[in-house]
Design a protein around this motif. Structure first.
Motif, PDB file in Angstrom:
ATOM      1  N   CYS A  21       0.866  -1.179   0.000  1.00  0.00           N
ATOM      2  CA  CYS A  21       0.000   0.000   0.000  1.00  0.00           C
ATOM      3  C   CYS A  21       0.898   1.223   0.000  1.00  0.00           C
ATOM      4  O   CYS A  21       1.786   1.342   0.851  1.00  0.00           O
ATOM      5  N   ALA A  22       0.666   2.108  -0.935  1.00  0.00           N
ATOM      6  CA  ALA A  22       1.477   3.313  -1.048  1.00  0.00           C
ATOM      7  C   ALA A  22       0.585   4.549  -0.936  1.00  0.00           C
ATOM      8  O   ALA A  22      -0.470   4.617  -1.577  1.00  0.00           O
ATOM      9  N   ALA A  23       1.035   5.483  -0.147  1.00  0.00           N
ATOM     10  CA  ALA A  23       0.309   6.742   0.004  1.00  0.00           C
ATOM     11  C   ALA A  23       0.913   7.785  -0.925  1.00  0.00           C
ATOM     12  O   ALA A  23       2.111   7.799  -1.166  1.00  0.00           O
ATOM     13  N   SER A  69       4.091  -4.558   8.032  1.00  0.00           N
ATOM     14  CA  SER A  69       5.259  -3.704   8.210  1.00  0.00           C
ATOM     15  C   SER A  69       5.016  -2.393   7.477  1.00  0.00           C
ATOM     16  O   SER A  69       4.113  -2.297   6.637  1.00  0.00           O
ATOM     17  N   LYS A  70       5.835  -1.399   7.761  1.00  0.00           N
ATOM     18  CA  LYS A  70       5.682  -0.122   7.079  1.00  0.00           C
ATOM     19  C   LYS A  70       7.020   0.577   6.956  1.00  0.00           C
ATOM     20  O   LYS A  70       7.967   0.281   7.676  1.00  0.00           O
ATOM     21  N   ASP A  71       7.084   1.495   5.999  1.00  0.00           N
ATOM     22  CA  ASP A  71       8.243   2.351   5.824  1.00  0.00           C
ATOM     23  C   ASP A  71       7.757   3.788   5.959  1.00  0.00           C
ATOM     24  O   ASP A  71       7.151   4.315   5.030  1.00  0.00           O
ATOM     25  N   PRO A  72       7.971   4.416   7.111  1.00  0.00           N
ATOM     26  CA  PRO A  72       7.446   5.761   7.325  1.00  0.00           C
ATOM     27  C   PRO A  72       8.081   6.818   6.438  1.00  0.00           C
ATOM     28  O   PRO A  72       7.492   7.878   6.224  1.00  0.00           O
ATOM     29  N   THR A  76       4.780   3.813   2.890  1.00  0.00           N
ATOM     30  CA  THR A  76       4.278   2.550   2.341  1.00  0.00           C
ATOM     31  C   THR A  76       4.053   1.541   3.463  1.00  0.00           C
ATOM     32  O   THR A  76       4.616   1.667   4.552  1.00  0.00           O
ATOM     33  N   MET A  77       3.206   0.570   3.156  1.00  0.00           N
ATOM     34  CA  MET A  77       2.892  -0.475   4.124  1.00  0.00           C
ATOM     35  C   MET A  77       2.799  -1.793   3.367  1.00  0.00           C
ATOM     36  O   MET A  77       2.357  -1.810   2.212  1.00  0.00           O
TER      37      MET A  77
END
Length: 119
Positions: A21-23, A69-72, A76-77
């Motif tokens: 999932c990408a914001a 998991s996520k990359d702040p 992304t998640m």
């Protein structure tokens, strides 16, 4: 602000899939991010959630098989799904509580990605 989910597909029972999932841009911060799923004829249910401190929670039905998991930095998640079962079939939605660059905050949903697990 938009959330874009990807990574769904068809897999046999026991297999694995990884959802992403990408914001979009224009984001000041993201607090809680989560994955929900909805099976045909059923209500949408929470699958996994990750907080701003990377604390996680999982639905009982997926605990030990799924990992969120996520990359702040990249906003992304991911959801790593292992040992998939036919009952994991459904449309998976990403969700996030976002504070935009303009200072507004709201709950956002991605468009959903289909996961089908065959027996």
């Amino acid at each position: 602000v938009q959330l874009q989910a990807s990574g769904g597909g068809v897999v046999q029972a026991g297999g694995s899939l990884r959802l992403s999932c990408a914001a979009s841009t224009g984001i000041a911060s993201i607090n809680v991010m989560a994955w929900y799923r909805q099976a045909p004829g059923q209500q949408r249910e929470l699958v996994a959630r990750i907080g701003s401190s990377r604390s996680t929670m999982y639905a009982d039905s997926v605990r030990g098989r799924f990992r969120i998991s996520k990359d702040p930095v990249k906003n992304t998640m991911n959801l790593q799904m292992n040992l998939l079962k036919p009952e994991d079939t459904g449309v998976y939605y990403c969700n996030a509580y976002i504070v935009t660059a303009s200072g507004q905050s709201a709950d956002y949903w991605g468009q959903g990605t289909q996961v089908t697990v065959s027996s």
